[in-house]
Design a protein around this motif. Structure first.
Motif, PDB file in Angstrom:
ATOM      1  N   GLN A  14      42.031  46.711  35.674  1.00 21.02           N
ATOM      2  CA  GLN A  14      42.138  46.357  37.090  1.00 21.02           C
ATOM      3  C   GLN A  14      40.816  45.788  37.606  1.00 21.02           C
ATOM      4  N   ALA A  15      39.707  46.415  37.211  1.00 26.26           N
ATOM      5  CA  ALA A  15      38.391  45.893  37.613  1.00 26.26           C
ATOM      6  C   ALA A  15      38.180  44.509  37.007  1.00 26.26           C
ATOM      7  N   ALA A  16      38.615  44.329  35.767  1.00 23.13           N
ATOM      8  CA  ALA A  16      38.495  43.010  35.127  1.00 23.13           C
ATOM      9  C   ALA A  16      39.336  41.967  35.863  1.00 23.13           C
ATOM     10  N   LEU A  17      40.491  42.375  36.387  1.00 22.19           N
ATOM     11  CA  LEU A  17      41.328  41.452  37.151  1.00 22.19           C
ATOM     12  C   LEU A  17      40.622  41.024  38.437  1.00 22.19           C
ATOM     13  N   GLY A  50      38.058  38.702  37.479  1.00 27.40           N
ATOM     14  CA  GLY A  50      38.707  37.446  37.121  1.00 27.40           C
ATOM     15  C   GLY A  50      38.994  36.576  38.340  1.00 27.40           C
ATOM     16  N   PHE A  51      39.419  37.204  39.431  1.00 23.85           N
ATOM     17  CA  PHE A  51      39.632  36.437  40.665  1.00 23.85           C
ATOM     18  C   PHE A  51      38.308  35.874  41.184  1.00 23.85           C
ATOM     19  N   TRP A  52      37.248  36.666  41.062  1.00 24.60           N
ATOM     20  CA  TRP A  52      35.935  36.187  41.479  1.00 24.60           C
ATOM     21  C   TRP A  52      35.531  34.974  40.644  1.00 24.60           C
ATOM     22  N   PRO A  78      31.150  30.692  49.255  1.00 23.07           N
ATOM     23  CA  PRO A  78      30.889  31.485  48.046  1.00 23.07           C
ATOM     24  C   PRO A  78      32.154  31.648  47.210  1.00 23.07           C
ATOM     25  N   GLY A  79      31.987  31.649  45.905  1.00 24.03           N
ATOM     26  CA  GLY A  79      33.128  31.788  45.005  1.00 24.03           C
ATOM     27  C   GLY A  79      33.849  33.107  45.173  1.00 24.03           C
ATOM     28  N   ALA A 111      40.217  35.490  48.527  1.00 29.28           N
ATOM     29  CA  ALA A 111      41.272  34.862  49.329  1.00 29.28           C
ATOM     30  C   ALA A 111      42.497  34.576  48.455  1.00 29.28           C
ATOM     31  N   LEU A 112      42.262  34.132  47.231  1.00 27.32           N
ATOM     32  CA  LEU A 112      43.377  33.927  46.297  1.00 27.32           C
ATOM     33  C   LEU A 112      44.114  35.240  46.042  1.00 27.32           C
ATOM     34  N   MET A 113      43.336  36.311  45.834  1.00 25.31           N
ATOM     35  CA  MET A 113      43.954  37.614  45.603  1.00 25.31           C
ATOM     36  C   MET A 113      44.743  38.059  46.836  1.00 25.31           C
ATOM     37  N   LEU A 114      44.192  37.819  48.026  1.00 26.15           N
ATOM     38  CA  LEU A 114      44.890  38.183  49.258  1.00 26.15           C
ATOM     39  C   LEU A 114      46.211  37.440  49.392  1.00 26.15           C
TER      40      LEU A 114
END
Length: 137
Positions: A18-21, A24-26, A41-42, A48-51
């Motif tokens: 989950q932390a890796a996910l 990954g979004f970052w 900032p990335g 925002a993509l995750m949201l």
């Protein structure tokens, strides 16, 4: 397209995945910023993509909750370089540090006061224009 059940179940069990996910979004956000030249900032783009995925139910909150909580719980580790800088520069613990602290507090207070005054002035200006518009009817 929702995550497959087996992947979702695997993510639900593993805090590390989950932390890796989240990371990954970052990284995806960083990639988009660099490729598209977005002036943000990335990490903001990635979250925002995750949201968006969470809001559209393409990603379940259970798939990232434990990993995000784990990252937040260990956030202090990300500030170790700051602590080491203070140890390397002992003068920050003395009068020089107090002067720097005073400048930080004074500038923060000045920004807060200026913002409050600007908001108050805009609010009064808008209220006066609304009153004038109602009176002219």
């Amino acid at each position: 397209m929702r995550l497959s059940r087996s992947l979702s179940a695997l993510l639900g069990k593993s805090r590390l995945l989950q932390a890796a996910l989240v990371v990954g979004f970052w990284l995806a956000g960083e990639t988009l910023v660099r490729v598209l030249g977005i002036p943000l900032p990335g990490g903001v783009i990635g979250l925002a993509l995750m949201l968006v995925l969470l809001a559209t139910h393409r990603l379940e909150t259970g798939s990232v909750r434990r990993g995000a909580e784990w990252l937040l719980a260990d956030m202090l580790l990300f500030f170790i370089p700051v602590a080491l800088a203070v140890v390397d520069h002992r003068e920050l613990l003395g009068f020089t540090g107090l002067k720097i602290l005073f400048v930080i507090l004074a500038s923060t207070a000045a920004v807060m006061i200026a913002t409050a005054l600007a908001v108050d002035r805009c609010f009064r200006w808008r209220a006066a224009h609304v009153r004038d518009a109602i009176a002219s009817r």
